[in-house]
Each structure stands twice: as structure tokens, then as C-alpha cells.
Design a protein around this motif. Structure first.
Motif, PDB file in Angstrom:
ATOM      1  N   LEU A 159       5.858  -6.984  -5.482  1.00  0.00           N
ATOM      2  CA  LEU A 159       5.369  -5.794  -4.704  1.00  0.00           C
ATOM      3  C   LEU A 159       4.787  -5.016  -5.663  1.00  0.00           C
ATOM      4  N   LYS A 160       3.489  -4.347  -5.544  1.00  0.00           N
ATOM      5  CA  LYS A 160       3.113  -3.484  -6.318  1.00  0.00           C
ATOM      6  C   LYS A 160       2.538  -2.237  -5.194  1.00  0.00           C
ATOM      7  N   HIS A 161       3.367  -1.208  -5.308  1.00  0.00           N
ATOM      8  CA  HIS A 161       3.321  -0.377  -4.237  1.00  0.00           C
ATOM      9  C   HIS A 161       2.474   0.879  -4.847  1.00  0.00           C
ATOM     10  N   ALA A 162       1.964   1.652  -3.758  1.00  0.00           N
ATOM     11  CA  ALA A 162       1.065   2.890  -4.065  1.00  0.00           C
ATOM     12  C   ALA A 162       2.001   3.671  -5.031  1.00  0.00           C
ATOM     13  N   LYS A 163       1.606   4.410  -6.268  1.00  0.00           N
ATOM     14  CA  LYS A 163       2.352   5.096  -7.043  1.00  0.00           C
ATOM     15  C   LYS A 163       3.178   6.101  -6.302  1.00  0.00           C
ATOM     16  N   ASN A 164       2.539   6.824  -5.367  1.00  0.00           N
ATOM     17  CA  ASN A 164       3.241   8.071  -4.804  1.00  0.00           C
ATOM     18  C   ASN A 164       4.336   7.709  -3.665  1.00  0.00           C
ATOM     19  N   VAL A 165       4.707   6.432  -3.677  1.00  0.00           N
ATOM     20  CA  VAL A 165       5.718   5.988  -2.670  1.00  0.00           C
ATOM     21  C   VAL A 165       6.690   4.937  -3.649  1.00  0.00           C
TER      22      VAL A 165
END
Length: 461
Positions: A159-165
Motif C-alpha cells: 500500500l502506497k497511501h496518500a501522504k495526508n492519511v
């Protein structure tokens, strides 16, 4: 400090205060994580379907256990109303339990008699490590949606999630391990775009799935195609909701307002363009605008708030620029449309009228609480306008004649999903996905379980 190791802060969009600081992984660390996931996959693929299903049920229980802390974390990181954070967790619990049950059916080996008298067996074999690139708007759901089906299929998951979460991503990893998922079957990668490209190219990665913008989808699809890897893409949209000449206008206005503002308007499959037939246009406009005007911006942790902030300052600026550009090209503001002078990245519920094809409000995705109101001559013209879009994720039809609405939905509406006299986001037992620039592939409804498997044919005499 190199770009590889420099970090970033997560910011609370309600207070504009720093939540946490994170460092990017080095390329070496990220690639080692991929290898660790592959090593774990080689053992995980040998587990039985029944064992995997039990783990999924355990994950559902762990999500229930951590519901309060997870819901508040989601709201702190991206600003959704906390009551909707709880709803998101309930949806994810449902996805886990549904996949545990449906996976036993969808992945069961099949036996067939051959024309020459031999016997054939079809196996749905896991293929390896699946790389998921996910956005911030549903911090838990976006990650659960692809990871749970692939865990059930026997794959490893990155998982590469969005930075802000980032906090939500790391908490999910903890919950998976607490629930009994073997170490490294699921790995969170905190990486930049350059390292992400290396992950796509890595030999251990066998498939890539992305939820994001159409431009991001084109980029990831190209990078994946260069190394002959399958992709599933769920991209943007500007979903049209049609209010036909025989619609229940009050129901339509109330439902459309809910569909536009849910998740602070930051939903791929949200209602965005409202195409209203001339004979009911003025009535709908009056009711719809009056509802949108009453929506109260406020702290998303408070039950009395109808609308929280936009997730990031730059996203609010981008949204407002599209509103102003539409107005400069002839649109009119019927309510909202101004950035408030207050702490937090708030944007009011906004309705734009006189929307024409040359405006962003007509042809682009406005990711926030902004509704585009479009007048159609008649029902046929309304459907024409709805399909006059490069997107095709979802849409809706309001009509008292459900048979007519069904016929339009089946044979004329060029989208992956259609709501009739209703609005909803996703259901564990119904397929989710779109057409055109909204992407390809399907998730949920049992379809996502087979997206990244090897349908293996074995025959014998």
C-alpha cells in the motif's frame, strides 16, 4: 538531505495544525519491503481458503474494536464528518465479512469434463505481490477495497497511501497483524513518486491497482504496460444525476443535495452534475438551492456540522479556481462560491447555474461541495448531456416510472453504475467501477476477487 529521505507533515484540515511528521523510505528500504512481502506471499499462498476467510473475519472484528480511534483519526487527517468516518468503518467491516464468504465460492476450484473424455480442473491461483496506490478521500475504505480481496486470493499486498492519511495507513497495518495476518503479507510503503516507479517495475510485483485522477491512471497504466503488468484503475468522474419530467422533485432535491455533499463533496462517485428537464427545472432549482444554502460548515467532530473542510489547502484553491473559471465563462453562482475567512480549509456548499460545455463545471471533476445545475429540453436531451462526458463512473435517474428509468440505465446511460431515485456509494455485494476515463476493472460484488489471480487450466486423461 536527499529527496529519498526527506519527510513531510500531515496537517489537520480543520485546525491547520501539524499532526505528525514522516520520513520517506529510502529506495533500498522500500525494495527490501517488496522482497519481504514476496517472501511472506510464498507461504501465504499455500494457506487454505478457509484459513484466509477466518483471517478476514478476524480483521472485521479488529476494525470493530478500534472503531472509535480509527474514526477520529480519519477525521483528523482528512476532515470528513466523524459520523461518516464511522459509516466508512461499518462498510469496511461488511467488505471483510462478505469477501470471507464470497471468496470461498469465487476461488473454489472447478471441474469440467473434456470433449475427448478427459478431465479438466480450473484453479484460481494467487499470482504474487499486488501494489496499490490509493487516495485520501476514504482513508480506510480505499485501502480495504483492494487489499481484502487480494489477501483472500492469496496474494501479498503493498500500500502506497496518500501522504495526508499516512497515519490511517499505518494503523491499518497494525490492525491486520493484530487480527492474525502473517507478518509482511501486507506492507505500507511511505515513498515518493520516483521510488513508486521502481516498485511498479520490480519483478516481485505482479499487478498494480490505482484509485486517483485520470492523469495518474494514464501514468500508472503506461508504467505498468512497459513491464507487462495488469492494472485495475478507478479514476475520476463528474457523475450526472438526471431529473426527468415525471420525477418526484422534492425527493430528487433532497437526495441530490446529500449526494453532492457527502464526504464534503470529495467522492469519485458523488453526484456532481444535475441535469434537469425544462418542465421541472425552476421547481427543482428552488428546492435544491434552498437545501444547499442551509448546510452548516463546522467542526467535523461535532454532530451538528453538515460540512467539514476540504482535505488540503491546495485542493481548496484548485476547486475555487474551477468555480471562478466557470463564472468567467458565463456560469452564475446561485449560492456559496466564496472562501470563508476562517481557520480550516472550508468551502461552502455551492450551486452553479447557467452551466455550459465550455466551463469546468460542465466537463471537469469538481472535487468538493460544488453542484453544477444544467437545464435540458426534455428527457432525451438530458440523457444526451449526461453522456456528453469523458467520464463514466456513476450516475443517477429520478423518475416515478421505474421501468422507464431501468431501461435508460441499462441501454443508454454510459457509466459503470446507476442509481435510480436514490444515492449511495458502494455495496460489498455489487460491482464498483467505471468506463471511459473513469477507468477499468471491477471491485466488490465478487468481481474484484478474481482481478489478480491466475486462472490456471489443468487437464488430464
Amino acid at each position: 538531505m536527499s529527496k529519498e529521505t526527506e519527510g513531510f507533515n500531515t496537517i489537520n484540515p480543520t485546525t491547520e495544525e501539524k499532526i505528525a511528521h514522516y520520513h520517506y523510505m529510502t529506495e533500498h528500504t522500500a525494495l527490501q519491503a517488496v522482497e519481504d512481502c514476496h517472501t511472506a506471499f510464498k507461504k501465504w499462498k499455500l494457506t487454505s481458503l478457509e484459513e484466509r476467510a477466518e483471517i478476514l473475519k478476524s480483521i472485521a472484528k479488529a476494525l470493530e474494536k478500534h472503531k472509535d480511534s480509527y474514526a477520529k483519526l480519519m477525521t483528523r487527517e482528512m476532515g470528513k464528518l466523524v459520523k461518516q468516518s464511522y459509516q466508512e468503518i461499518e462498510l469496511c467491516i461488511g467488505i471483510c465479512n462478505y469477501t470471507a464468504s464470497e471468496g470461498l465460492k469465487q476461488l473454489q476450484e472447478e471441474h469440467r469434463e473434456l470433449q475427448d473424455g478427459g478431465k479438466g480442473t480450473i484453479f484460481y491461483s494467487p499470482i504474487g505481490v499486488i501494489y496499490g496506490i490509493q487516495p485520501w478521500n476514504f482513508p480506510l475504505y480505499q485501502a480495504i477495497r483492494y487489499s481484502i480481496v487480494n489477501i483472500m486470493a492469496g496474494n501479498g499486498v503493498l500500500l502506497k497511501h496518500a501522504k495526508n492519511v499516512t497515519g490511517c495507513a499505518l494503523k491499518l497495518s497494525e490492525i491486520f497483524e493484530e487480527a492474525g495476518l502473517p507478518k509482511d503479507v501486507f506492507k505500507v510503503l511511505i515513498i515518493n513518486h520516483d521510488t513508486s516507479d521502481k516498485i511498479i517495475a520490480n519483478d516481485f510485483v505482479r499487478g498494480v491497482t490505482l484509485t486517483g485522477s485520470s492523469d495518474a491512471g494514464r501514468y500508472v497504466a503506461k508504467k505498468s504496460a512497459e513491464v507487462l503488468k495488469k492494472t485495475v484503475l478507478e479514476l475520476g468522474s463528474n457523475d450526472a444525476y438526471l431529473v426527468l419530467d415525471d420525477a418526484d422533485v422534492e425527493l430528487a432535491a433532497e437526495t441530490c443535495a446529500k449526494g453532492r455533499l457527502y464526504n464534503n463533496g470529495q467522492t469519485c462517485v458523488a453526484a456532481k452534475r444535475f441535469i434537469v428537464v425544462d418542465s421541472v427545472y425552476e421547481e427543482f432549482k428552488e428546492k435544491f438551492v434552498s437545501i444547499m444554502k442551509t448546510m452548516k460548515m463546522g467542526n467535523p467532530m461535532e454532530e451538528t456540522s453538515d460540512l467539514g473542510p476540504i482535505a488540503r489547502k491546495d485542493l481548496r484553491e484548485e476547486l475555487h479556481e474551477k468555480v471562478l473559471d466557470s463564472v468567467a465563462k458565463g456560469a452564475t453562482i446561485l449560492c456559496g462560491g466564496e472562501i470563508p475567512d476562517t481557520t480550516g480549509f472550508y468551502y461552502p456548499s455551492t450551486v452553479i447555474g447557467d452551466v455550459k460545455p465550455n466551463q469546468p463545471a460542465y466537463k471537469e471533476e469538481l472535487f468538493g461541495p460544488v453542484a453544477s445545475l444544467i437545464k435540458a429540453k426534455d428527457n432525451e436531451d438530458a440523457m444526451r448531456i449526461a453522456n456528453d462526458s469523458k467520464f463514466g463512473l456513476g450516475g443517477g435517474i429520478f423518475s416515478k416510472d421505474e421501468d422507464k428509468a431501468m431501461e435508460l440505465a441499462k441501454n443508454h446511460f454510459d457509466t459503470g453504475m446507476v442509481k435510480i431515485n436514490s444515492f449511495g456509494l458502494a455495496y460489498p455485494n455489487m460491482p464498483f467501477g467505471g468506463v471511459k476515463e473513469s477507468g477499468y476493472g471491477r471491485e466488490h460484488g465478487g468481481f474484484g476477487i478474481r482481478e489478480f489471480v491466475n486462472v490456471k487450466s489443468i487437464t488430464r486423461s
